[in-house]
Design a protein around this motif. Sequence first.
Motif, PDB file in Angstrom:
ATOM      1  N   LYS A  90       7.809   7.907  -6.194  1.00 14.72           N
ATOM      2  CA  LYS A  90       6.478   7.414  -5.984  1.00 14.72           C
ATOM      3  C   LYS A  90       5.153   7.791  -6.386  1.00 14.72           C
ATOM      4  CE  LYS A  90       3.114   7.534  -2.065  1.00 14.72           C
ATOM      5  NZ  LYS A  90       2.659   7.973  -0.789  1.00 14.72           N
TER       6      LYS A  90
ATOM      7  N   ASP B 182       1.231  -0.877   0.345  1.00 18.81           N
ATOM      8  CA  ASP B 182      -0.116   0.088  -0.022  1.00 18.81           C
ATOM      9  C   ASP B 182       1.015   0.989   0.237  1.00 18.81           C
ATOM     10  OD1 ASP B 182       0.793   0.098   2.375  1.00 18.81           O
ATOM     11  OD2 ASP B 182      -1.116  -0.648   3.666  1.00 18.81           O
ATOM     12  N   ASN B 183       0.031   2.104   0.215  1.00 19.86           N
ATOM     13  CA  ASN B 183       1.008   3.594  -0.317  1.00 19.86           C
ATOM     14  C   ASN B 183       2.107   3.587   1.032  1.00 19.86           C
ATOM     15  OD1 ASN B 183      -0.086   4.353  -2.687  1.00 19.86           O
ATOM     16  ND2 ASN B 183      -2.248   5.540  -1.353  1.00 19.86           N
TER      17      ASN B 183
ATOM     18  N   ASP C 276       6.006   4.272   0.733  1.00 21.12           N
ATOM     19  CA  ASP C 276       7.326   5.062   1.116  1.00 21.12           C
ATOM     20  C   ASP C 276       8.066   4.570   1.932  1.00 21.12           C
ATOM     21  OD1 ASP C 276       5.563   7.420   0.385  1.00 21.12           O
ATOM     22  OD2 ASP C 276       4.413   6.839   2.030  1.00 21.12           O
TER      23      ASP C 276
END
Length: 539
Positions: free
Chosen positions: A320, A305-306, A310
Amino acid sequence: MLESIESNPEFRVGQRVHAAGDPRRIGTVKYVGPIHGYSGTWVGVDWDDGEAKHDGSINGVRYFQARSDRSGSFVRAHNLSTGISLLQALELRYRGESTKEEEDEMYVLSASNKRVSVQLLGKDKIQHMLSQFEELTSAAVSYMGVSTPGVPCHIGTIVPKLKELDLTGNLLSEWKDVGTICGQLPALAALNISNNLMLLEICGLPQLKAIRILVINNTGINWSQIEILKDSLPAIEELHLMGNNISTIQPSSSFVVRGFDSLRLLNLEDNCIAEWDEILKLSWLRSLEQLHLNKNNLNRIYYPDNDRMDEFLGGNESQKESYMPFKNLCSLLLGGNNIMDLASVDSLNAFPKLVDIRLSRNPVADPGQGGIPRFVLIARLSKVEILNGSEVSPRDRKDSEIRYIRLVMSELHENPEEIKQLHPRYAELKISHGIEDERPSVGAAGPQKMASGLLSITLKCVGASIGEKPPLTKKLPATTTVGKLKILCESFFKLKSIKPKLFLQEEGSPLPILLEDEMASLMDLGIGNESIILLDEES
């Protein structure tokens, strides 16, 4: 021009050798010297196959440490071979063995007065070899005891058009020798050096601009070495790294592996990778289409996921925006791991282009270990076109999804959120197939209640004591239980004193699924129209 290999060479620790007369019995020299109580010089060898006499000690004295209790032995020098050159192997392989007279044709005496055979590679000999080899495009010299390239300048002259070279199971250990071979073969596109125990140090390797396929299975290589090799392989498209005990992916300069711009297939089967986070380090490989991870130790998978992205990118927002993990991956082979959870299965839907998936020999896909059958896998995997090596046809998908809906309906939970969590595609599939909540099934006349629908079931006898009986196709209510079906089978096939056992034969599944819950109905089990049930006998 002379090329010579001493008949009684000096052995050194770390050298790769094979048993005289048996190039497939390969080992590593671990000791050279005297043995207490025995005369002369001995060579201590740790054999790759592990079949020898001891662990490197004899009569209570340790001379070396073998890999296992019985992989070491002491051998006289004349019972070992340090191998031959690539040129000699090519000649033996493609010209046939030379005669004794040819072998005795020329020799010289070394400084220690030992006879050293030599091979004449003058103009006439080279022209003769060229007449046979100049059109050769593919050569296999596996398990022939190749330990050196030979005279470098002759390799490209003798086999100038060679595109594929198989050096599996030889005595090569130094990367500079691999570089010498490749450097002399400008057309070489595919190289296999599997089962050569390569040294950790990589040096003397030139730019291998033509190499597209490199197979280095069972060579002891680790990922740190791969990062070094990467700079010499600008055009590599397939990289095979099976059986190297790789457990971690160690990028050289960032959290993710970069480079390998042309790499389409990466084979990491039969290694020791246990954490999916290690595999995620490969997610930046922009051309990667096939990733083989069979026979590792993975117990879960997920799509990042995000927040996880990161971490990979160190908070770099510009990267990103352009980063899509595994953006071109279309084939992921995960057979023979330890994946148990359905969340791992469902996460495969997040991979943008993934259509070829292997999950066989994982607990989650093995009904015998409490896993789910093939039709449930197909229904949960929205894009899969090839599952466990078998094609998923449009009909397979439709039948599987409808069966899956029936299965979920038979165990409906009152909490909608719980249903959504346990069966993420359930609502989507109901809409897709026009199935309403009152448990309908799709028939020729449109939606019907499942309880009132009849299923066409083919029953086949496979038990030896039942005898040969033709298959029967019967129309049965979807509410028929396994226990009731057993009683019906006893009547249909006139079974006497035989206790039947039923199996569901799934298309594309290697083994039938045992139907052992006698209270479960065909509807509960997701058994649909035109299914095949096998009738065996209790053992």
